[in-house]
Enzyme design. Structure first.
Site, mmCIF file in Angstrom:
data_model
loop_
_atom_site.group_PDB
_atom_site.id
_atom_site.type_symbol
_atom_site.label_atom_id
_atom_site.label_comp_id
_atom_site.label_asym_id
_atom_site.label_seq_id
_atom_site.Cartn_x
_atom_site.Cartn_y
_atom_site.Cartn_z
ATOM 1 N N MET A 209 -7.420 15.159 -29.814
ATOM 2 C CA MET A 209 -7.600 14.170 -28.746
ATOM 3 C C MET A 209 -8.469 13.009 -29.239
ATOM 4 O O MET A 209 -9.052 12.285 -28.436
ATOM 5 C CB MET A 209 -8.218 14.828 -27.517
ATOM 6 C CG MET A 209 -7.325 15.938 -26.961
ATOM 7 S SD MET A 209 -7.575 16.247 -25.219
ATOM 8 C CE MET A 209 -9.268 16.750 -25.223
ATOM 9 N N GLY A 210 -8.558 12.850 -30.551
ATOM 10 C CA GLY A 210 -9.348 11.746 -31.098
ATOM 11 C C GLY A 210 -10.833 12.055 -31.089
ATOM 12 O O GLY A 210 -11.227 13.219 -31.031
ATOM 13 N N HIS B 149 -12.618 18.209 -37.038
ATOM 14 C CA HIS B 149 -11.215 17.768 -37.102
ATOM 15 C C HIS B 149 -10.819 17.487 -38.554
ATOM 16 O O HIS B 149 -9.712 17.812 -38.985
ATOM 17 C CB HIS B 149 -11.012 16.469 -36.311
ATOM 18 C CG HIS B 149 -11.320 16.565 -34.849
ATOM 19 N ND1 HIS B 149 -12.391 15.926 -34.271
ATOM 20 C CD2 HIS B 149 -10.690 17.218 -33.848
ATOM 21 C CE1 HIS B 149 -12.395 16.174 -32.982
ATOM 22 N NE2 HIS B 149 -11.384 16.953 -32.688
ATOM 23 N N LEU C 55 -12.722 11.810 -33.593
ATOM 24 C CA LEU C 55 -12.686 12.743 -34.720
ATOM 25 C C LEU C 55 -14.075 12.954 -35.331
ATOM 26 O O LEU C 55 -14.863 12.025 -35.459
ATOM 27 C CB LEU C 55 -11.716 12.239 -35.792
ATOM 28 C CG LEU C 55 -10.262 12.072 -35.354
ATOM 29 C CD1 LEU C 55 -9.377 11.722 -36.546
ATOM 30 C CD2 LEU C 55 -9.723 13.320 -34.653
#
Ligand code: AMP
Length: 281
Positions: A27-28, A34, A30
């Site tokens: 979902m970004g 991630h 980051l």
């Protein structure tokens, strides 16, 4: 080279052709957690796609959705540096086209814990992951054990609905004091950040008690809950569960997982680890 950025289902399909890439759904916002997934995908696949999509259907609370951090330019750069070849950054309409009216409803494994605290959450996760896997047709899709129940829900729907590719679960990346990295950590104050480190300490204390022979789950849960409360966190749940079905256990047995959810500063943090320590988790 910066990654190719595509925003529509059609552009994604055209860019991929017959290639079956590694896929890292995010979902970004980051962070290093991630990036560890992206780096692994880049090592194991000839082509790596990172999806960046704040999925509205998995948020129960519109305010939580509205304040979710977003910085696409920065995320694209970070994903590229970690080894992504392509970023799929769709609009809501590209994922859920006009008239969209089909949802994936996961069963038992999604009912407790996060499922109980966040009604509808896993329905949204299961739906978006199904769409992403069908669109991207990855050879492998990478998910973090940080969201342990999410991984088990995804494994279930992947098997039951014969979704494409392999599901790869990756270990949780932590700050030096043990706190699991999360996009939500940015929202807690420096004081609360210190208190939040009670979460990994509580997990370690349970593992230590288990290693010392304590097998009664109620007592083990109590150790963690006491430590969290003493540190000023509001405990949502502390549970030792079967590592696959997530059903609560009465006594410790193999593959038992300790799940924790607690709130500090209005921010809900989750973590988990094997109830009996076995190295990384
Ligand atoms: P999110 O953007 O929060 O949906 O997370 C995207 C993916 O990254 C999910 O599979 C998460 O489980 C994973 N992830 C998030 N935080 C961590 C972490 N600290 N360590 C490993 N994986 C993580």
């Amino acid at each position: 080279m910066p990654p190719l950025v595509v925003a529509t289902r059609e552009a994604l399909r055209e860019a991929l052709g017959d290639t079956r890439p590694g896929l890292v759904p995010t979902m970004g916002a980051l962070h290093t957690g991630h990036c560890a997934l992206i780096e692994r995908a880049a090592r194991e696949n000839a082509l790596t796609v990172v999806s960046i999509f704040v999925n509205p259907t998995q948020f129960g609370d519109p305010a939580d959705l509205a304040r979710y951090p977003r910085d696409l330019e920065r995320d694209i750069r970070q994903a590229g540096e970690a080894g992504a070849d392509m970023v799929f950054a769709p609009t809501v309409e590209a994922v859920y086209p006009p008239g969209f009216d089909t949802f994936v409803e996961p069963g038992d494994v999604a009912l407790r814990w996060e499922g109980a605290s966040r009604p509808g959450h896993f329905r949204g996760v299961a739906t978006v992951v199904t769409i992403l896997l069908n669109l991207v047709q990855p050879r492998r899709a990478y998910f973090g054990e940080k969201d342990y129940q999410q991984v088990q829900v995804i494994r279930r729907i992947h098997h039951d609905l014969a979704l494409p590719g392999d599901i790869v679960a990756c270990p949780t990346i932590r700050d030096p004091d043990g706190l699991a990295l999360s996009s939500r950590n940015a929202r807690i104050s420096p004081t609360a950040r210190v208190q939040a480190a009670a979460i990994p300490r509580a997990i370690a204390a349970v593992q230590e008690a288990a290693a010392g022979g304590e097998q009664i789950v109620e007592r083990l849960n109590g150790i963690a809950a006491d430590m969290l409360q003493t540190a000023g966190l509001r405990v949502d749940y502390v549970a030792i569960v079967d590592g696959e079905t997530l059903a609560p256990l009465q006594t410790l047995r193999g593959k038992a997982r300790l799940l924790v959810a607690a709130e500090i500063d209005g921010v809900r943090l989750i973590d988990n680890a094997p109830a009996v320590a076995c190295g990384a988790g």
